[in-house]
Design an enzyme around this catalytic site. Sequence first.
Site: not given
Ligand code: PLP
Length: 398
Positions: A142, A226, A255
């Site tokens: 994701f 990421d 986050k």
């Molecule tokens: C939450 C998340 C995102 C997206 O972040 P948003 O602030 O919701 O746009 C992207 N990559 C990972 C691994 C995530 O956990």
Amino acid sequence: MTEVTQGQWKGRFGSAMMRTLATPQLMLERGEGCRVWDVDGNEYLDFLAGIAVNSLGHAHPALVEAVSRQVGTLAHVSNYFSTRPQLELAERLRQITGAGEQGRVLFGNSGAEANEAAFKLARLNRGRSGRRTRVLALHNAFHGRTMGSLALTGKPPMREAFEPLPGGVEHIDSTIEALEAAIDDRVAALFVEPIKGEAGVLELPDGFLQRARELTEQHGALLILDEIQTGVGRTGRWFAYQHAGILPDAVTVAKGIAGGVPIGALVTFGRASELFTQGQHGSTFGGNPLATAAGNAVLAEIEGADLVGNAARRGEELRAIIRSFDHPLIGDVRGAGLLIGIGLTDGEAHRLSAAALAQGLIINAPNESSIRLAPPLIVGDAELAEFREKFGRALAAL
Ligand SMILES: *Cc1c(COP(=O)(O)O)cnc(C)c1O
């Protein structure tokens, strides 16, 4: 009283909010430490922390003080000007990521935006001949919901309604063999989520990151990690790649870095820091003094109180507690530090998280066969004991 409050807000939610969201189970009013209270005054132990966002828990005095002071001093100035908190946070991020003096930081306002910036960075790695047209990402990973980050996301049901998405992205299996087969000199970048949080806290195979580092280096592709969910202490190191002993070409964070104040950042390493040139990217809010002051307060507290170490230790204890239940529904226990996935032997995750909520415990079901725990990094003995009791009662109530 309960019925009246519940009925009112749920009806309003269903009418005013976009249908992208299911109606939530609770309306929350306030929080303190690892606890939150709903509008009816019920107390909950929060083992999700806004999905790994509230690193310091709720209403932490260091964050409250920093944000209050900054909003009363200078909240926003535009990117025509710099501010002290902005430079301080950029330098902190360079330091904790290991990017050092060759590192550069680009601020945005969310995880998706950090990945959008990383995607643009990947496009700039095309080289003079323009041969590098391929971008590799992993099935089931994701990376966000905006068009570019969605193109990177390896979950077809999220993508299908919004195609065509930005092109060139190919999704591969999360195995060393699949990576070896896919990579060549036309790959601009490989995107990797070191632990797949939204997929249920799934780890990569042993040696995957090390092999990814070797292969991307060999082929001139960028290794972009990421760490939006795994970063800033969550896994018991500042970043998950530090468990593997490698450095990426770029890392995205969001986050947990500002404890709930919206922020995202792309941090580049080495030659990747030279790719963006003036005018190629920007954001009105990105890197403003309010958000970066929040980030500095959170990172200073994580460092000062050794919350990275706490995440490692408490994570071990929490895993031991979960294993001690010896309940037929509990399968494998995954993840690192305080990002924990519980694999269930039956598709009961939503029922189990609802049962936990009824016991005053917030946990999360990212899918039907997994429970995710991501408590604040400040959890201690009292919270773990309370988790044991409430989670045990939830299991018994199924
Ligand atoms: C939450 C998340 C995102 C997206 O972040 P948003 O602030 O919701 O746009 C992207 N990559 C990972 C691994 C995530 O956990």
